[in-house]
Scaffold this motif. Structure first.
Motif, PDB file in Angstrom:
ATOM      1  N   PRO A 551       0.745  -1.397  -0.032  1.00 26.78           N
ATOM      2  CA  PRO A 551       0.065  -0.141   0.217  1.00 26.78           C
ATOM      3  C   PRO A 551       0.828   1.144  -0.026  1.00 26.78           C
ATOM      4  CG  PRO A 551       0.106  -0.988   1.963  1.00 26.78           C
ATOM      5  CD  PRO A 551       0.609  -1.959   1.318  1.00 26.78           C
ATOM      6  N   LYS A 552       2.251   1.196   0.249  1.00 26.44           N
ATOM      7  CA  LYS A 552       3.050   2.412   0.500  1.00 26.44           C
ATOM      8  C   LYS A 552       3.485   2.706  -0.862  1.00 26.44           C
ATOM      9  CE  LYS A 552       2.269   3.116   4.907  1.00 26.44           C
ATOM     10  NZ  LYS A 552       1.512   4.595   5.130  1.00 26.44           N
ATOM     11  N   ALA A 553       3.462   1.739  -1.919  1.00 25.80           N
ATOM     12  CA  ALA A 553       4.122   2.086  -3.172  1.00 25.80           C
ATOM     13  C   ALA A 553       3.385   3.041  -4.046  1.00 25.80           C
ATOM     14  CB  ALA A 553       4.216   0.679  -4.117  1.00 25.80           C
ATOM     15  N   GLU A 554       3.503   4.192  -4.091  1.00 24.54           N
ATOM     16  CA  GLU A 554       2.739   5.154  -4.820  1.00 24.54           C
ATOM     17  C   GLU A 554       2.527   4.859  -6.135  1.00 24.54           C
ATOM     18  OE1 GLU A 554       4.746   8.790  -4.071  1.00 24.54           O
ATOM     19  OE2 GLU A 554       4.783   8.675  -1.759  1.00 24.54           O
ATOM     20  N   TRP A 557      -0.432   2.690  -6.950  1.00 26.47           N
ATOM     21  CA  TRP A 557      -1.444   3.605  -6.884  1.00 26.47           C
ATOM     22  C   TRP A 557      -1.747   4.356  -8.443  1.00 26.47           C
ATOM     23  CZ3 TRP A 557      -5.319   2.289  -3.716  1.00 26.47           C
ATOM     24  CH2 TRP A 557      -4.885   1.590  -2.425  1.00 26.47           C
ATOM     25  N   LEU A 558      -0.762   4.935  -8.830  1.00 24.44           N
ATOM     26  CA  LEU A 558      -0.895   6.042  -9.667  1.00 24.44           C
ATOM     27  C   LEU A 558      -1.282   5.287 -11.205  1.00 24.44           C
ATOM     28  CD1 LEU A 558       1.885   8.330  -8.841  1.00 24.44           C
ATOM     29  CD2 LEU A 558      -0.505   8.732  -8.548  1.00 24.44           C
ATOM     30  N   MET A 559      -0.180   4.168 -11.400  1.00 25.91           N
ATOM     31  CA  MET A 559      -0.736   3.331 -12.539  1.00 25.91           C
ATOM     32  C   MET A 559      -2.051   2.921 -12.655  1.00 25.91           C
ATOM     33  SD  MET A 559       2.812   1.070 -12.827  1.00 25.91           S
ATOM     34  CE  MET A 559       2.262   0.237 -14.504  1.00 25.91           C
ATOM     35  N   GLY A 560      -2.802   2.578 -11.484  1.00 24.65           N
ATOM     36  CA  GLY A 560      -4.013   1.950 -11.460  1.00 24.65           C
ATOM     37  C   GLY A 560      -5.080   3.309 -11.673  1.00 24.65           C
ATOM     38  N   LEU A 579      -8.303   6.470  -2.248  1.00 29.12           N
ATOM     39  CA  LEU A 579      -7.791   5.118  -1.342  1.00 29.12           C
ATOM     40  C   LEU A 579      -6.059   5.463  -0.977  1.00 29.12           C
ATOM     41  CD1 LEU A 579      -9.576   2.049  -2.852  1.00 29.12           C
ATOM     42  CD2 LEU A 579     -10.008   3.032  -0.610  1.00 29.12           C
ATOM     43  N   ALA A 580      -5.642   5.896  -2.206  1.00 26.53           N
ATOM     44  CA  ALA A 580      -4.113   6.257  -2.123  1.00 26.53           C
ATOM     45  C   ALA A 580      -3.872   7.118  -1.121  1.00 26.53           C
ATOM     46  CB  ALA A 580      -3.651   6.402  -3.485  1.00 26.53           C
ATOM     47  N   PHE A 581      -4.692   8.286  -1.149  1.00 30.45           N
ATOM     48  CA  PHE A 581      -4.506   9.303   0.029  1.00 30.45           C
ATOM     49  C   PHE A 581      -4.648   8.624   1.417  1.00 30.45           C
ATOM     50  CE2 PHE A 581      -5.889  12.617  -3.143  1.00 30.45           C
ATOM     51  CZ  PHE A 581      -4.757  13.513  -3.058  1.00 30.45           C
ATOM     52  N   GLN A 582      -5.481   7.705   1.701  1.00 28.10           N
ATOM     53  CA  GLN A 582      -5.508   7.101   2.823  1.00 28.10           C
ATOM     54  C   GLN A 582      -4.415   6.485   3.116  1.00 28.10           C
ATOM     55  OE1 GLN A 582      -9.223   4.735   2.911  1.00 28.10           O
ATOM     56  NE2 GLN A 582     -10.470   6.455   2.385  1.00 28.10           N
ATOM     57  N   ALA A 583      -3.816   5.585   2.353  1.00 28.55           N
ATOM     58  CA  ALA A 583      -2.627   5.097   2.477  1.00 28.55           C
ATOM     59  C   ALA A 583      -1.429   5.687   2.574  1.00 28.55           C
ATOM     60  CB  ALA A 583      -2.275   3.915   1.671  1.00 28.55           C
ATOM     61  N   ASN A 584      -1.262   7.017   1.994  1.00 26.81           N
ATOM     62  CA  ASN A 584      -0.342   7.997   1.822  1.00 26.81           C
ATOM     63  C   ASN A 584      -0.747   9.347   1.898  1.00 26.81           C
ATOM     64  OD1 ASN A 584       2.089   5.663   0.843  1.00 26.81           O
ATOM     65  ND2 ASN A 584       0.186   5.339  -0.400  1.00 26.81           N
ATOM     66  N   PRO A 585      -0.899   9.863   3.136  1.00 27.15           N
ATOM     67  CA  PRO A 585      -1.783  11.085   3.426  1.00 27.15           C
ATOM     68  C   PRO A 585      -0.776  12.318   2.932  1.00 27.15           C
ATOM     69  CG  PRO A 585      -1.307  10.153   5.383  1.00 27.15           C
ATOM     70  CD  PRO A 585      -0.810   8.998   4.491  1.00 27.15           C
ATOM     71  N   SER A 587       1.805  12.371   0.472  1.00 24.09           N
ATOM     72  CA  SER A 587       2.325  11.928  -0.605  1.00 24.09           C
ATOM     73  C   SER A 587       2.261  12.958  -1.765  1.00 24.09           C
ATOM     74  CB  SER A 587       1.809  10.527  -1.210  1.00 24.09           C
ATOM     75  OG  SER A 587       2.573  10.517  -2.449  1.00 24.09           O
ATOM     76  N   GLU A 588       3.379  13.626  -2.227  1.00 25.78           N
ATOM     77  CA  GLU A 588       3.208  14.495  -3.202  1.00 25.78           C
ATOM     78  C   GLU A 588       3.021  14.294  -4.590  1.00 25.78           C
ATOM     79  OE1 GLU A 588       7.049  15.946  -5.529  1.00 25.78           O
ATOM     80  OE2 GLU A 588       6.897  17.687  -3.975  1.00 25.78           O
ATOM     81  N   GLU A 589       3.325  12.963  -5.073  1.00 22.21           N
ATOM     82  CA  GLU A 589       2.994  12.426  -6.117  1.00 22.21           C
ATOM     83  C   GLU A 589       1.433  12.073  -6.464  1.00 22.21           C
ATOM     84  OE1 GLU A 589       4.999  11.888  -8.692  1.00 22.21           O
ATOM     85  OE2 GLU A 589       6.573  12.323  -8.082  1.00 22.21           O
ATOM     86  N   ILE A 590       0.823  11.557  -5.272  1.00 22.34           N
ATOM     87  CA  ILE A 590      -0.433  11.438  -5.215  1.00 22.34           C
ATOM     88  C   ILE A 590      -1.296  12.695  -5.272  1.00 22.34           C
ATOM     89  CG2 ILE A 590      -2.395  10.451  -3.965  1.00 22.34           C
ATOM     90  CD1 ILE A 590      -0.530   8.357  -3.086  1.00 22.34           C
ATOM     91  N   TRP A 591      -1.111  13.526  -4.597  1.00 24.66           N
ATOM     92  CA  TRP A 591      -1.599  14.831  -4.729  1.00 24.66           C
ATOM     93  C   TRP A 591      -1.627  15.836  -6.199  1.00 24.66           C
ATOM     94  CZ3 TRP A 591      -4.767  17.040  -1.370  1.00 24.66           C
ATOM     95  CH2 TRP A 591      -4.632  16.794   0.028  1.00 24.66           C
ATOM     96  N   LEU A 592      -0.370  15.480  -6.707  1.00 32.99           N
ATOM     97  CA  LEU A 592      -0.133  16.235  -8.048  1.00 32.99           C
ATOM     98  C   LEU A 592      -0.687  15.427  -9.194  1.00 32.99           C
ATOM     99  CD1 LEU A 592       3.774  17.382  -7.858  1.00 32.99           C
ATOM    100  CD2 LEU A 592       1.541  18.483  -7.548  1.00 32.99           C
ATOM    101  N   ALA A 593      -0.856  13.988  -8.912  1.00 37.67           N
ATOM    102  CA  ALA A 593      -1.737  13.096  -9.798  1.00 37.67           C
ATOM    103  C   ALA A 593      -3.193  13.495  -9.617  1.00 37.67           C
ATOM    104  CB  ALA A 593      -1.572  11.781  -9.405  1.00 37.67           C
TER     105      ALA A 593
END
Length: 887
Positions: A551-554, A557-560, A579-585, A587-593
């Motif tokens: 779950p910590k592999a950003e 999540w981004l590929m999905g 769901l990615a935000f919940q696992a990695n609150p 995370s810069e990559e998830i915010w930008l995605a």
């Protein structure tokens, strides 16, 4: 007694001499010698006694000393010596060319008068190039030039009688001729056949060559006997046992050459080998290789019947040798070979090879099956016999069904499992029970003794997915150290992909994920494999399992989320990112995605809110940069400048913020403010190449060429060995029309950065057209695998209208670096001019899959504010439209 003196004749005196000629005192009497002669004699004696020891040597004066050694050696003397030495050197240089020319002429004259052996045969050597391969092969071997007496003294008095001897006496009509028996001891008349001439011929024929009453030889009868023997031999071999003619009596003499053995060895070597093998057989008659080697030696030398007799003798001495029986079956003709194999079966009833040989000798398929059925009930008969190509598919399936019902196909022998399950997987392809057999096989002995990954690849190519996966699961974990498993399996998967065995690679990844469920790298490799070679459904299913284990592999999540977004399912992509935000609150990559997802779907307010939350909960320089860019592209220049100033207070060492600030000012035609922003940015980030380039281009844009040149020189001092800065300096001079200065700068740049591909690619097109090919060769030597150099070579072939070669080099360029957008753009432009619609569409799709992000021309278009929402394919078209093939 007066001493002896010399005398002078008229020949020594010669003709009358002139009065001014010097006197010849060679033979003057002793009393008339002068004082000068005595002084000369003493001086010569002193010279002979001169000390030539190294301790008496002076570097300046030598051994003899100086005439003026009494005086001091002053500076004037040194200058004079230097002047004389310079004059001598200059005179020597003036004469050097003439002297070398004279020496060369003398050497040539000497070589013409006394040429080397190599030069004498030089014309013949040149003609050797015209010799064909057949002529080379027809050259005879170098033989022994000595006569027979020198080679072997025991032939000194032994001379065989030639045929001409008999012909001579037959022509003269002599009936009685005596021959010395000593002259016929070796190879003579006593030994044309075993036992001599008086031995009866085959068939009871008696030659009767001796003349009655006299005991002498009758030459006429000898010739008649030879003709009779030849006729009898031809009549014997003219027909075979079955009655078919195998020898043509009329063409027998012309076909004798075909009977010469092609063993290529010497007769003496064959005799030695025969004696050696005979000794081995007599020493150890139960040694099978000796009998086999003896039979093959006789076979090679053309004595097939002798070979058959020897190998049959070998079967008597070694009845339990499988190899001897097989060799005997090979040497014997058809029916005889079957009889030999039948004997072999009686001695070796469990030999698989003998049964297979027996089946091969049968011509009817039913007979082959009958032989194999006899082999199956044999106790201890190994199962690989059933895996040969002689058995049909029905017998295989019948055996497999029996195995599935009975876990012990051969009672008490568990080793038959791997032999049945692994020996021939390609023959068992498609059988439903094969995975069951292979699973039981693994639990007994290592299956890699019978099959490996190559067998699985063959099953994959045959279309048997279940068999392929079963083989792969069986063999992948055997024989590998525990610490090397991951690395080895990943290499095996890459090898299978290279061999186009995709199901094998998929099976390897599945097995590796079972062993390493928490390894992010393995999940990522498997995901990229499914992305490139699988379907969208298989990729998404794999990514769901991946994020559950990691779950910590950003990136997973981004590929999905991206897969869902590309499929048009934006709500599903949002849920994955949630769901990615919940696992990695944080995370810069998830915010930008998430921001990119909303902004590219025209949800600008959602994007602003997400960026505001990101700046408050996870503030980073990139988050601020994306916030500035979003306001800039939406036309809110004031908000963009305000956010940029706020960001620079916290991240003043982030060069992209200074670049954006200067570009915003430059867009508003505020050149002074833009220059000030760039200069401030360079104070904080002096090693940022894009900042130096922006400032230089700004000065060039407003006409300050000298200032732009000074800025680039300053940048090169602070950033040595920077190819980008050197390239901009060269292009600045080239745009200004100063091509000579540009070439000089390029030479300096290549000296400082000899392995820079982008500089070499530019240097190719700075040359004139005739020199570009040579320059490209030099570039390839220095940077063989650099994409910029490969692209330059492709463009060079394009400019020369060599379409096929240009397309080949374009393919090579995008293969070695698919992230270079300029290569895709030039490739697409090339296909637009010279390719078909299918080729153009293929390049466009490959570019979209590669998603390039770099390249000078590519970034110029893709980072333009007006194109911020364009897709990869649209950017490719725009960049290709800007290319003008004027290179």
């Amino acid at each position: 007694r007066p001493p002896a003196t010399g005398f002078t004749t008229r020949s020594d005196i010669g003709p009358a001499r002139d009065a001014n000629d010097p006197v010849d005192d060679r033979h003057a009497p002793p009393g008339k010698r002068t004082v000068g002669d005595q002084m000369k004699k003493n001086q010569a004696a002193d010279d002979d006694d001169e000390d030539l020891n190294d301790t008496n040597y002076d570097e300046f004066n030598g051994y003899a000393g100086s005439l003026f050694s009494s005086g001091p050696y002053e500076k004037d003397d040194e200058e004079a010596d230097a002047i004389y030495a310079a004059l001598d050197k200059r005179m020597d240089e003036r004469r050097k060319e003439r002297r070398e020319q004279r020496e060369k002429e003398e050497i040539e004259k000497y070589r013409m008068e006394r040429p080397k052996i190599q030069q004498q045969f030089s014309d013949l050597k040149r003609k050797l190039a015209e010799v064909t391969e057949e002529e080379w092969l027809s050259i005879p071997e170098v033989g022994d030039a000595r006569n027979k007496r020198q080679r072997n003294p025991r032939y000194e008095k032994l001379t065989p009688v030639p045929d001409s001897f008999f012909a001579k006496h037959l022509q003269t009509g002599e009936n009685h001729t005596s021959v010395d028996p000593r002259q016929t001891q070796f190879g003579g008349l006593n030994t044309p056949y075993p036992g001599g001439l008086n031995t009866p011929y085959p068939g009871g024929m008696t030659p009767g060559l001796m003349t009655p009453g006299t005991g002498e030889l009758d030459m006429r009868k000898i010739g008649q006997a030879r003709n009779t023997l030849m006729d009898m031999r031809l009549s014997q071999v003219s027909d075979s046992v079955s009655g078919q003619t195998v020898v043509d009596p009329k063409g027998y003499l012309t076909d004798l050459n075909s009977m010469i053995p092609t063993h290529g060895g010497d007769i003496n070597d064959i005799k030695k080998a025969r004696l050696l093998l005979k000794s081995v057989r007599e020493t150890n008659p139960h040694h099978p290789p000796a009998w086999i080697a003896s039979a093959r030696l006789e076979e090679v030398t053309g004595k097939l019947q002798v070979a058959r007799n020897l190998i049959m003798k070998g079967t008597e001495m070694c009845p339990k040798s499988e190899d001897v029986w097989l060799e005997a079956a090979r040497l014997q003709p058809g029916d005889t070979a079957k009889a030999v194999v039948a004997q072999a079966v009686r001695h070796l009833p469990q030999s698989v090879r003998i049964y297979i040989r027996a089946a091969e000798l049968e011509t009817d398929i039913r007979a082959k099956k009958r032989v194999l059925r006899k082999a199956e009930p044999s106790q201890g008969s190994p199962v690989p016999l059933w895996c040969t190509s002689l058995a049909n598919s029905e017998s295989h399936l019948r055996m497999l069904y029996k195995v599935r019902e009975n876990p012990e196909p051969v009672p008490g022998c568990r080793e038959t499992w791997p032999e049945l399950g692994c020996a021939c997987p390609t023959l068992l392809t498609g059988c439903l029970s094969y995975p069951v057999i292979l699973g039981r096989c693994v639990s007994t002995v290592p299956c890699r003794e019978y099959c490996d990954i190559q067998d699985a690849e063959e099953c994959d190519r045959a279309g048997s997915v279940a068999t392929c996966q079963a083989v792969m699961r069986a063999v992948i974990g055997i024989g590998i150290e525990e610490e090397d498993r991951k690395h080895t399996w990943m290499e095996d998967a890459d090898s299978c992909v290279a061999h186009n065995a995709l199901e094998c690679a998929r099976a390897i990844y599945a097995y590796a994920l079972q062993v390493f469920p928490s390894k992010k790298s393995v999940w990522l490799r498997a995901a990229y494999f499914e992305k490139n070679h699988g379907t969208r459904e298989s990729l998404e299913a794999l990514l769901q399992r991946a994020v559950a284990h990691c779950p910590k592999a950003e990136v997973l999540w981004l590929m999905g989320a991206k897969s869902k977004w590309l499929a048009g399912d934006v709500p599903a992509a949002r849920s994955i990112l949630a769901l990615a935000f919940q696992a990695n609150p944080n995370s810069e990559e998830i915010w930008l995605a998430a921001v990119k997802l909303e902004s590219e779907n025209n949800e600008y307010e959602r994007a602003r809110r997400l960026l505001a939350k990101a700046r408050s909960s996870a503030p980073t320089a990139r988050v601020f940069m994306k916030s500035v860019k979003l306001e800039w592209v939406l036309g809110n220049i004031a908000a963009a400048q305000e956010l940029c100033e706020e960001a620079l207070k916290h991240y003043e060492d982030f060069p992209k913020l200074w670049m954006m600030k200067g570009q915003i000012e430059e867009q508003g035609e505020l050149m002074e403010k833009a220059r000030e922003a760039y200069n401030q940015g360079l104070k904080k980030c002096p090693h940022s190449t894009p900042l130096w380039l922006l400032l230089s281009r700004l000065e060039e844009k407003i006409g300050q060429l000298t200032r732009a040149r000074a800025i680039l020189e300053k940048s090169r001092l602070k950033n040595p060995k920077n190819p980008g800065l050197w390239l901009e300096s060269v292009r600045l001079e080239y745009r200004a029309g100063l091509k000579n200065i540009a070439n000089t700068l390029m030479a300096k740049a290549l000296q400082e950065c000899p392995s820079s591909g982008i500089l070499w690619s530019e240097a190719v097109f700075l040359e004139a057209r005739p020199q570009r090919k040579t320059k490209s060769v030099d570039a390839l030597k220095k940077c063989e695998h650099d994409p910029h150099v490969l692209l330059a070579v492709a463009k060079l072939f394009w400019s020369e209208r060599k379409i096929t070669k240009a397309r080949e080099w374009f393919h090579r360029t995008v293969k070695i670096d698919s992230d270079l957008g300029d290569a895709w753009a030039f490739f697409y432009k090339f296909e637009l001019q010279h390719g078909t619609e299918e080729q153009q569409e293929e390049v466009r799709k490959r570019c979209e899959n590669a998603e390039p992000r770099h390249g000078e021309l590519w970034c110029t278009v893709s980072k333009d504010i007006a194109n911020w929402q364009r897709k990869i394919g649209e950017i490719l078209v725009l960049v290709a439209a800007r290319i003008k093939n004027t290179f």
